[in-house]
Design a protein around this motif. Structure first.
Motif, mmCIF file in Angstrom:
data_model
loop_
_atom_site.group_PDB
_atom_site.id
_atom_site.type_symbol
_atom_site.label_atom_id
_atom_site.label_comp_id
_atom_site.label_asym_id
_atom_site.label_seq_id
_atom_site.Cartn_x
_atom_site.Cartn_y
_atom_site.Cartn_z
ATOM 1 N N ILE A 155 -26.893 -28.577 28.058
ATOM 2 C CA ILE A 155 -28.236 -28.609 27.489
ATOM 3 C C ILE A 155 -28.468 -27.353 26.645
ATOM 4 N N LYS B 249 -27.175 -27.545 23.098
ATOM 5 C CA LYS B 249 -27.748 -28.481 22.135
ATOM 6 C C LYS B 249 -29.228 -28.282 21.839
ATOM 7 N N VAL C 255 -31.917 -33.467 33.142
ATOM 8 C CA VAL C 255 -31.323 -34.129 31.982
ATOM 9 C C VAL C 255 -32.037 -33.693 30.706
ATOM 10 N N GLY C 256 -31.268 -33.538 29.657
ATOM 11 C CA GLY C 256 -31.872 -33.144 28.391
ATOM 12 C C GLY C 256 -30.798 -32.804 27.379
ATOM 13 N N PRO C 257 -31.147 -32.229 26.260
ATOM 14 C CA PRO C 257 -32.523 -31.980 25.828
ATOM 15 C C PRO C 257 -33.134 -33.267 25.276
ATOM 16 N N LEU C 258 -34.400 -33.521 25.611
ATOM 17 C CA LEU C 258 -35.045 -34.763 25.215
ATOM 18 C C LEU C 258 -36.141 -34.502 24.180
ATOM 19 N N GLY C 259 -36.551 -35.550 23.530
ATOM 20 C CA GLY C 259 -37.609 -35.443 22.517
ATOM 21 C C GLY C 259 -37.059 -35.002 21.173
ATOM 22 N N LEU C 260 -37.870 -35.213 20.152
ATOM 23 C CA LEU C 260 -37.457 -34.782 18.815
ATOM 24 C C LEU C 260 -37.693 -33.281 18.691
ATOM 25 N N THR D 104 -36.689 -41.348 28.365
ATOM 26 C CA THR D 104 -35.649 -41.787 27.427
ATOM 27 C C THR D 104 -36.086 -42.966 26.560
ATOM 28 N N GLY D 105 -37.359 -43.347 26.636
ATOM 29 C CA GLY D 105 -37.812 -44.445 25.776
ATOM 30 C C GLY D 105 -37.687 -45.811 26.414
ATOM 31 N N ARG E 180 -47.072 -43.570 26.712
ATOM 32 C CA ARG E 180 -47.642 -43.964 25.431
ATOM 33 C C ARG E 180 -48.996 -43.320 25.160
ATOM 34 N N PHE F 138 -44.528 -43.719 21.756
ATOM 35 C CA PHE F 138 -43.934 -43.283 23.015
ATOM 36 C C PHE F 138 -43.666 -41.785 22.862
ATOM 37 N N VAL G 163 -39.917 -40.227 23.030
ATOM 38 C CA VAL G 163 -38.928 -40.422 21.963
ATOM 39 C C VAL G 163 -39.503 -40.280 20.549
#
Ligand SMILES: Cc1cc2nc3c(=O)[nH]c(=O)nc-3n(C[C@H](O)[C@H](O)[C@H](O)COP(=O)(O)OP(=O)(O)OC[C@H]3O[C@@H](n4cnc5c(N)ncnc54)[C@H](O)[C@@H]3O)c2cc1C
Ligand SMILES: Cc1cc2nc3c(=O)[nH]c(=O)nc-3n(C[C@H](O)[C@H](O)[C@H](O)COP(=O)(O)OP(=O)(O)OC[C@H]3O[C@@H](n4cnc5c(N)ncnc54)[C@H](O)[C@@H]3O)c2cc1C
Ligand code: SF4
Ligand code: SF4
Ligand code: FES
Lengths: 288, 485
Positions: A24, A27, A86-91, A219-220, A226, A235, A238
């Motif tokens: 993680i 990235k 867990v990650g990295p998530l999101g924009l 993770t969408g 929402r 969402f 994501v």
């Protein structure tokens, strides 16, 4: 896996953790978050990555103990492990050289805006940070912020540090002094982000906010996160977490955050009772 | 393909076989089970299994096999049951299907193998699914893990990454490990199994079964890594270039739940089926507060949709204590895509079916909680592209009902993550990955199968796609080695 390398309280109820997570760390970019579970019956909760070291393979998260999961997390110490991470998530945050960037943050939001302020600075912006808190003890990450930005301004509700008032008052002061922000990033409690967005909408200053929707998978896959932005359902995990503050339906999101209020209170109470029992048992053991 | 007819172990004359009634699956009492999450179907007894197996008339041309997407040698394993060689029967199935305990439970047999069973033309078809489940459970209970019986293959020295641990990924992993490749399964969530763990409830598919299947694969040498989201934690390019994977299989499943785009859908208490089922199954919300994840316990829940997902959601709502749990479906029961067994079980458990009804708005209170649904009655018109009769709203039929929870189960779109992070991989206008017959995508060495390619389908079709890709990957890797040497 996911070993805690460092853990310390940096404000009442706010703890900073350094966690081993080499993949993680390598990235992650500003604005991204992780989902974690504290134990094997635990909830999955989203927490922003405040900092990381790709070389040393760790990430930094800063957690405010709010309910059961975050309170439990904040009992963990060096050498303990997270159950899941867990990650990295999101924009990642969209960063460019806007000119003058004002990062407005409240509560633990300051930890979340640190990497964005730093990236903004690196992109060539003049960066001003406005940190708001209820009182002086609740201000976090002020020094780290000061290291990366051009100027830090503080406001407290009770006047115990900086300007007596709200972050919106500081923003007004800034503008009265003739500073015209080209971009504003506001991160913190929803009412704060809503107030800033209201204020900047009138003035036509682009404003980005980071939405803290309740999430499950991150993770969408589920749609728990929402929100309505510009009349459309997004969402947050994501499509975000950052959105145009002038388009966000804050009222709806505020209600959605309270969706499990009753259950959360029950869960938190159970946890506190367990903690009390543990403390009492430890005390009893000591007495023997 | 010509195959040898299996040796017969059934001495009953054919005519008499046809008089044996289909053996009924014992099940938990409906009233009792609608209050617990234990498995509904209890499994055939060994005696029942043998009697059921004896109903097979050993067709020269066993059409049942044509109905099975992975070509299980159905007559062969049935004869082994007649012989009471249950372990042998399990081995026979495992030659073609690595997850028989799962498929025996959740396959829509009535539209696959059993639909084309010859006996079924005049009588009830042979209960192939129940028999498959029986031998798989028997083998599991008798510690028969196929990893022990299978010879360790020569290491090929090649590495394959499987992304996603749903049935497509697990089936591909199982075939690839047998060829001696180093196989690693990457899963975004904290448990393995895809929809089998987060979607399908415990009362239909106990999680313990899945854990055992995963453990079997582990024993065979497959590596499992959870909490690893390909595209974000590492991209496909990085897996191949930096981590040395020679080929990749993408079994990402469906993603993004669809909503109906009607007012009130973001009210509190309105869930997607994915969220509701994930909170209940993966996060065990039904055991809150013993487990931490909260979940609504509604008094009157409505579930919008008519598929397996809708049935799972409505039966879950019932088990969570709903006085009334209602299916709202815009066509009639004949058009429902759910398995007959699920519809039947749901009815037994007291689920109410409101067919030919469609919601148009959800209404909330001051705090943003859903309190009512406004619906329209529908009638069926001419068939549409799907061949099913199109539902048409009836004028002036609007009515409102009180509800305190809504679950939307109208299907899923596709997971956008790989498309976002790997533009080399082509997707179609629905966001599904484009793959050829073998599962090959537009990126060399990268294959895909299951729901991410087909759109929402079935467990066995996903497994079939995983196996096809595994075979293609094997071929690809052989050529690759050849060209290197
Ligand atoms: C993208 C993202 C990044 C985040 N980053 C951080 C971070 O860096 N540090 C941090 O301390 N927190 C962060 N949060 C918030 C954090 O996830 C929540 O505080 C946590 O989920 C609360 O869980 P709990 O069980 O402790 O409390 P709960 O018992 O679930 O909730 C306690 C109280 O907090 C409110 N609440 C519930 N969920 C959230 C939420 N998602 N956000 C805000 N309030 C909520 C509830 O209304 C309730 O009043 C982030 C949230 C998101 C979506
Ligand atoms: C509630 C429900 C009930 C159903 N009932 C039945 C039934 O009774 N019978 C039947 O035959 N079919 C049923 N189905 C359909 C069936 O479950 C699916 O068709 C099947 O699971 C598809 O398998 P898959 O392997 O393609 O994907 P999935 O099972 O969806 O698995 C995909 C996995 O990949 C993971 N993943 C996704 N992206 C990434 C990434 N970037 N990195 C790492 N991991 C990733 C996901 O987390 C997931 O675990 C049902 C579906 C649902 C939702
Ligand atoms: S896998 Fe499914 S279709 Fe094939 S034989 Fe078994 S139950 Fe029938
Ligand atoms: S079609 Fe039916 S009767 Fe014929 S071999 Fe298959 S299972 Fe037996
Ligand atoms: S948290 Fe499930 S889709 Fe965003």
């Amino acid at each position: 896996m996911y070993k805690i390398l460092k853990a310390e309280f940096i404000a009442p109820n706010v703890k900073s953790f350094i966690i081993e997570a080499p993949h993680i760390a390598k990235k992650r970019q500003a604005g991204q978050f992780v989902m974690l579970r504290v134990h094997d019956k635990g909830e999955r909760i989203p927490i922003t990555i405040a900092d990381s070291s790709p070389e040393e393979g760790w990430i930094n998260i800063i957690v405010q103990g709010l309910g059961k999961t975050s309170a439990h997390l904040n009992t963990l110490e060096v050498g303990d492990h997270l159950q899941d991470l867990v990650g990295p998530l999101g924009l990642p945050t969209h960063i460019e050289n806007w000119g003058t960037l004002v990062c407005i943050s409240g509560g633990v939001g300051t930890a979340e805006s640190l990497p964005i302020a730093a990236a903004g600075k690196a992109a060539g912006n003049r960066v001003i940070s406005i940190i708001g808190a209820r009182n002086k003890d609740l201000i976090i990450a002020e020094e780290q912020m000061a290291e990366v930005v051009d100027e830090v301004r503080i406001s407290t509700d009770d006047g115990s540090a900086g300007r007596h008032g709200l972050v919106t008052d500081v923003l007004k002061d800034l503008m009265d002094e003739g500073v015209i922000p080209d971009m504003i990033v506001a991160i913190g409690p929803l009412p704060m982000m809503a107030a800033v967005s209201d204020q900047t909408k009138e003035m036509g200053i682009p404003t980005m906010v980071s939405l803290n929707a309740i999430m499950v998978d991150g993770t969408g896959m589920c749609g728990a996160c929402r929100a309505t932005v510009g009349g459309k359902t997004v969402f947050v995990c994501v499509d975000g977490p950052e959105f145009d503050g002038h388009q966000v339906d804050f009222k709806e999101l505020g209600m959605r955050q309270k969706m499990y209020k009753k259950q959360e209170a029950e869960s938190h109470k159970c946890f506190l009772e367990q903690q009390m029992k543990k403390v009492k048992a430890e005390e009893a053991a000591k007495r023997v | 393909m010509k195959r040898e007819k299996p040796q017969s172990f059934n001495t009953i004359p054919i005519k008499e076989r046809l008089t044996i009634p289909r053996q009924e699956m014992p099940e938990q009492d409906a009233l009792l089970r609608s209050t617990n999450f234990l498995e509904v179907n209890l499994g055939l007894t060994p005696e029942q299994a043998v009697v059921e197996a004896q109903r097979c008339i050993e067709c020269k041309n066993p059409t049942c096999m044509d109905g099975c997407p992975v070509d299980i040698k159905i007559p062969d394993f049935i004869q082994l049951i007649c012989k009471k060689d249950f372990l042998g029967a399990a081995e026979k199935i495992k030659e073609d299907n690595s997850l028989p305990a799962v498929c025996g439970r959740v396959c829509p047999q009535e539209t696959q193998c059993e639909e084309v069973c010859v006996v079924g033309k005049r009588f009830k078809p042979v209960a192939i699914g129940h028999l498959e489940r029986f031998v798989a459970d028997y083998a599991m209970a008798h510690g028969n893990d196929s990893s022990k019986s299978i010879q360790k293959p020569e290491p090929s020295g090649q590495k394959v990454a499987i992304v996603g641990s749903g049935p497509a990924g697990l089936a591909a992993a199982s075939d690839l490990i047998k060829e001696g490749h180093e196989v690693t399964v990457f899963e975004a969530l904290h448990e393995f199994g895809g929809v089998l763990v987060y979607g399908i409830p415990e009362f239909r598919l106990p999680k313990a079964i899945l854990r055992e299947e995963v453990a079997n694969l582990e024993n065979m040498g497959v590596k499992f890594i959870k909490n690893f989201i390909v595209g974000r934690t590492m991209t496909i390019q990085e897996l191949m270039a930096d981590e040395g994977y020679d080929a990749v299989f993408l079994g990402l499943g469906a993603g993004l739940p669809r909503f109906m785009n009607i007012p009130g859908e973001n009210l509190n208490g309105v869930y997607s089926a994915n969220e509701f089922l994930t909170r209940s199954n993966l996060m065990r919300g039904y055991e809150f507060p013993e487990w931490d994840t909260p979940l609504y316990r509604a008094k009157h829940a409505i579930i919008v949709g008519g598929g397996n997902t809708a049935m799972d959601a409505v039966r879950t709502a019932k088990r969570l204590g709903a006085d009334e749990a209602t299916i709202i479906y815009r066509r009639s029961e004949i058009e429902m895509p759910a398995r007959n067994e699920e519809i039947h079980h749901a009815k037994e458990e007291g689920v109410v079916f409101m067919n030919l009804v469609n919601p148009i708005e959800f209404i909330g209170d001051e705090q943003g909680n859903v309190v009512a649904a406004t619906c329209l009655k529908m009638e069926l018109g001419e068939p549409d592209e799907s061949g099913r009769r199109r539902p048409i709203p009836m004028e002036g039929s609007e009515f409102t009902m009180d509800v305190d929870m809504v679950v939307i189960a109208v299907g899923n779109g596709s997971n956008p993550l790989i498309a976002q992070t790997t533009p080399e991989i082509k997707t179609n206008k629905w966001g599904n990955i484009v793959a050829d017959e073998d599962g090959l995508t537009s990126m060399e060495g990268v294959y895909a199968g299951g729901d991410i390619v087909s759109g929402g389908a079935t467990v066995i079709l996903a497994m079939g796609a995983g196996r096809k890709s595994a075979a293609a990957i094997n071929k690809y890797l052989k050529v690759k080695v050849g060209s290197v040497a």
